[in-house]
Each structure stands twice: as structure tokens, then as C-alpha cells.
Design an enzyme around this catalytic site. Structure first.
Site, PDB file in Angstrom:
ATOM      1  N   VAL A  44       0.840  -1.203   0.000  1.00 54.29           N
ATOM      2  CA  VAL A  44       0.000   0.000   0.000  1.00 54.29           C
ATOM      3  C   VAL A  44       0.875   1.253   0.000  1.00 54.29           C
ATOM      4  CG1 VAL A  44      -1.719   1.321   1.289  1.00 54.29           C
ATOM      5  CG2 VAL A  44      -1.946  -1.162   1.116  1.00 54.29           C
ATOM      6  N   CYS A  45       1.926   1.236   0.816  1.00 48.04           N
ATOM      7  CA  CYS A  45       2.809   2.403   0.903  1.00 48.04           C
ATOM      8  C   CYS A  45       3.547   2.665  -0.404  1.00 48.04           C
ATOM      9  CB  CYS A  45       3.798   2.224   2.054  1.00 48.04           C
ATOM     10  SG  CYS A  45       3.000   2.148   3.670  1.00 48.04           S
ATOM     11  N   THR A  46       3.845   1.619  -1.138  1.00 50.67           N
ATOM     12  CA  THR A  46       4.486   1.786  -2.441  1.00 50.67           C
ATOM     13  C   THR A  46       3.602   2.630  -3.352  1.00 50.67           C
ATOM     14  OG1 THR A  46       5.697  -0.307  -2.252  1.00 50.67           O
ATOM     15  CG2 THR A  46       5.342   0.548  -4.475  1.00 50.67           C
ATOM     16  N   LEU A  49       3.559   6.431  -1.975  1.00 52.44           N
ATOM     17  CA  LEU A  49       4.748   7.227  -2.293  1.00 52.44           C
ATOM     18  C   LEU A  49       4.749   7.628  -3.759  1.00 52.44           C
ATOM     19  CD1 LEU A  49       7.270   5.224  -0.134  1.00 52.44           C
ATOM     20  CD2 LEU A  49       6.795   7.641   0.142  1.00 52.44           C
TER      21      LEU A  49
END
Length: 211
Positions: A44-46, A49
């Protein structure tokens, strides 16, 4: 430690993918967005960002500096950025703080109390030029953050910092705003020459004053 709205954002010095930063000095007279991630190479963080990289020009237009933080070392960050650039079809164009000793995470209350130490809360902090915290949002691990919403809130914060107005539910740039209760009826015409609508004695609207 709990960060409340109106608190001075804790200052810190940290290593980032764009060199060492002293946070308050780095912010200067800009607004800031600090957003945290549990770890590198998380799915999810990929996407998040990458989304922020694509919105960089929107943040720049608003005089906002963005910085991400993850509790992994710099070498890991640099490898992860390669994946982000590849999979999200963008170039990460803002610093990513390395926080392997959780110094910044602890300053901002990002360590989740009910799970492993590694799990930092997925938080967003919007910080004004006065270094005070203007907004905090915390998301669950399973839900990607909506950075269009964060830009919308920044638009509201910047508008209401300069004018005696508030923004209604679901407000977007260009829509009518609410005149605050502190403005007396007899003062409205001078303060808001575009005119106003008196819906109720406590609900008075006017066109967005800075457009």
C-alpha cells in the site's frame, strides 16, 4: 506522546534520501506534510509514495514541502525507491527519512502500542509555516491514503488562515465558504464585497474570497 492540533511540531535532525535535514530549518516558511510508513517494500505504501510523487507540482503550487518517513535504514529506502519508480511509473522527488532507531517515530507518537515495535502508525501531519500542527490523520494498514483529500484540506487551511471563513462539508476550491460567527452582520459587506447569502442567522455564506 500524543500530538495535538496547535502543538509545535517536534523538531529533529535525520538522515534522508536527499541528505541530512534539520526539520524546522528545512521547512523554512513553507507548509509541510510529514507522512509515515511501517516499513519499506510494503504494497500500500508503495502506491502512496508514487501518488505523492505524481502530485509534487500540486504541493509546490501551495508552498508545501512533503517528506515521508519509514523505520528502515537509508540503503533500504534507496532500493525501495527503485521499485516505486518502476511500479508506479514516476520518480520519487522528495526526501524519505530513515528512522531505524524510531527517534522521529517516538517524537510523533507513531509507534502502535498494541503490535510489534516495528509497526509505526500510518499517520499524516500537516504543519503550518508557524511550525504548528494543523491536521493529523491516522489510517489503517489496509487503506491507502487519499492525497487529493489532503490537498483539499490544505486549501481550506490556507484559506481560513487568511480570511474569517470556514469551509463546509465536502468543500472544494472555488466553492462558497461560510462566514465565521466572529464577523457581525453589519461588518460583512466591508469584509466580503462579493456579497453573501444569509441562510440562517448562524449560517452565512460568501463566494471564496481569494479568487
Amino acid at each position: 506522546m500524543s500530538i495535538r492540533l496547535g502543538d509545535i511540531a517536534p523538531d529533529f535532525t535525520a538522515e534522508t534520501t536527499e541528505g541530512t535535514i534539520n526539520f524546522h530549518e528545512w521547512l523554512g516558511n513553507s507548509w509541510g506534510v510529514l507522512f509515515s510508513h511501517p516499513a519499506d517494500f510494503t504494497p500500500v505504501c508503495t502506491t502512496e509514495l508514487g501518488a505523492v510523487a505524481k502530485l509534487r507540482s500540486e504541493f509546490d503550487k501551495r508552498n508545501v514541502k512533503v517528506v515521508a518517513i519509514s523505520a528502515d535504514p537509508l540503503e533500504s529506502h534507496n532500493r525501495w525507491i527503485g521499485d516505486i519508480n518502476e511500479t508506479q511509473k514516476t520518480v520519487v522527488n522528495y526526501p524519505l527519512i530513515a528512522d531505524p532507531e524510531f527517534k522521529v517515530a517516538n517524537l510523533y507518537g507513531m509507534i502502535h502500542p498494541n503490535v510489534t515495535d516495528k509497526f509505526t502508525v500510518r499517520s499524516v501531519f500537516v504543519i503550518g509555516p508557524d511550525k504548528k500542527v494543523k491536521l493529523t490523520i491516522t489510517y489503517p494498514a489496509s487503506t491507502g491514503r487519499n492525497f487529493d483529500e489532503i490537498l483539499r484540506v490544505i486549501d481550506s487551511l490556507q484559506l481560513t488562515a487568511s480570511y474569517s471563513v470556514a469551509t463546509p462539508a465536502n468543500w472544494k476550491q472555488g466553492e462558497d465558504v461560510i462566514i465565521t460567527a466572529a464577523v457581525k452582520d453589519e461588518d460583512i459587506a466591508a469584509k466580503f464585497p462579493k456579497g453573501h447569502t444569509r441562510v440562517k442567522p448562524y449560517l452565512r455564506t460568501t463566494p471564496q474570497p481569494n479568487l
